[in-house]
Design a protein around this motif. Structure first.
Motif, mmCIF file in Angstrom:
data_model
loop_
_atom_site.group_PDB
_atom_site.id
_atom_site.type_symbol
_atom_site.label_atom_id
_atom_site.label_comp_id
_atom_site.label_asym_id
_atom_site.label_seq_id
_atom_site.Cartn_x
_atom_site.Cartn_y
_atom_site.Cartn_z
ATOM 1 N N HIS A 7 0.620 -0.817 0.062
ATOM 2 C CA HIS A 7 0.036 -0.171 0.338
ATOM 3 C C HIS A 7 1.469 1.030 0.132
ATOM 4 O O HIS A 7 2.062 1.492 0.499
ATOM 5 C CB HIS A 7 -0.958 0.037 1.500
ATOM 6 N N PRO A 8 0.456 2.130 -0.489
ATOM 7 C CA PRO A 8 1.585 3.740 -0.599
ATOM 8 C C PRO A 8 0.995 4.152 0.781
ATOM 9 O O PRO A 8 0.429 4.219 1.768
ATOM 10 C CB PRO A 8 0.477 4.441 -1.879
ATOM 11 N N GLN A 12 3.533 9.832 0.484
ATOM 12 C CA GLN A 12 2.917 8.804 -1.466
ATOM 13 C C GLN A 12 1.327 9.088 -1.701
ATOM 14 O O GLN A 12 0.850 9.998 -2.959
ATOM 15 C CB GLN A 12 3.076 7.489 -1.529
ATOM 16 N N ALA A 13 0.866 8.679 -1.068
ATOM 17 C CA ALA A 13 -1.051 9.047 -1.477
ATOM 18 C C ALA A 13 -0.996 10.930 -1.633
ATOM 19 O O ALA A 13 -2.015 10.931 -2.576
ATOM 20 C CB ALA A 13 -1.655 8.278 -0.375
ATOM 21 N N ARG A 252 -8.298 12.843 -2.103
ATOM 22 C CA ARG A 252 -7.326 12.130 -1.010
ATOM 23 C C ARG A 252 -6.376 13.281 -0.625
ATOM 24 O O ARG A 252 -5.838 13.082 0.499
ATOM 25 C CB ARG A 252 -6.461 11.600 -2.616
#
Length: 304
Positions: A7-8, A12-13, A252
């Motif tokens: 998972h990021p 990173q997300a 996000r």
């Protein structure tokens, strides 16, 4: 055994969402460049906005039908609210914007539209009695002063038409600010994707009706090929794509950060205008560009 996809990380997300917001801002800002290129083929704002909405309508209609079939019906009165917001936020705002672009540079247009958040702030202050600190007021004054400086520069180049074009684009920014501040509660009830899809469909219908009132139907089918090619690019890459990229980015990284990422819009328009339209870049614009780039660098360092 197949290894699980990692998972990021939160950073990173965040950076991925920031990148989506920046790309969306650049593509959305490019609509001014596309419009100026279309004006070289002797079309007017009515034709530009009509072709833009005709090409984008099927995509928004598909999303609207999908949402209508998968979500509960609209509440009482919400349908009419969406119609009003679609006419105010997308039809009127876009039409005034394209009208103004006939008289001013793409760089000045993007700079004026960049004042939209300040109009939201002023509406919230005067009509909703919301309080703001000195930092917000200082930012507003600085942004207005910078706009006046650039406007004064363009007046020496473009003459009195710059005042008319600037007033039209200013009306576009004010119209869209009313849409933004009026859609808050409706977004929570209807959903952002659904609201935008419905409102854009309303705007598309309004643009087509306007065209048939003001122009002969045959005019829509007798344009040269580059006009249709630019219109298709305008619809896909400067209308539909940035709308959904921005929505994903908001999901996000949040609306405030996504809005700050939109600062790259005036910068991209400035350089695209110089490359594609031969619009000059002044020292004043370069200073503003440096400040915006510095802000974007600081934003990229932000922790979620």
């Amino acid at each position: 055994m197949i290894a699980a996809t990692p998972h990021p990380t939160p950073r990173q997300a965040f950076l991925g969402g920031l990148l989506l917001a920046i790309v969306g801002a650049v593509f959305f800002s490019a609509k001014a460049i596309v419009a100026k290129l279309m004006y070289r083929y002797h079309v007017d704002a009515v034709m530009v906005i009509t072709l833009r909405m005709v090409f984008s309508f099927p995509m928004f209609a598909a999303v609207a039908l999908w949402k209508a079939r998968t979500q509960p019906p609209l509440g009482r009165g919400d349908g009419w609210r969406i119609v009003v917001l679609g006419l105010m936020g997308y039809y009127l705002s876009s039409f005034l914007d394209f009208l103004g672009l006939q008289y001013i540079s793409a760089g000045l247009e993007r700079l004026i539209l960049f004042l939209t958040p300040s109009f939201v702030m002023l509406i919230a202050f005067f009509f909703f009695k919301r309080k703001f600190g000195w930092i917000e007021w200082a930012a507003l004054l600085v942004s207005y002063f910078g706009t006046v400086l650039v406007l004064q520069h363009d007046l020496h180049v473009g003459g009195s038409d710059v005042i008319l074009g600037s007033a039209l684009v200013l009306g576009s920014a004010f119209s869209y600010s009313i849409y933004l501040i009026s859609s808050g509660e409706l977004v929570r009830r209807v959903g952002a994707v659904r609201l935008v899809a419905y409102a854009m469909c309303v705007s598309s219908v309004a643009c087509v009706i306007q065209f048939f009132v003001l122009r002969a139907p045959a005019d829509l089918l007798t344009q040269v090929a580059p006009v249709y090619q630019l219109s298709l690019f305008n619809a896909v890459f400067c209308t539909v794509l940035p709308v959904f990229l921005t929505m994903v980015a908001v999901a996000r990284i949040g609306a405030p950060t996504a809005a700050q990422a939109g600062l790259v819009g005036p910068v991209s328009t400035l350089f695209m205008g110089a490359v594609l339209l031969d619009e000059p870049i002044t020292a004043l614009q370069l200073v503003g560009t440096a400040l915006v780039l510095a802000g974007m660098w600081l934003l990229s360092r932000k922790k979620r």
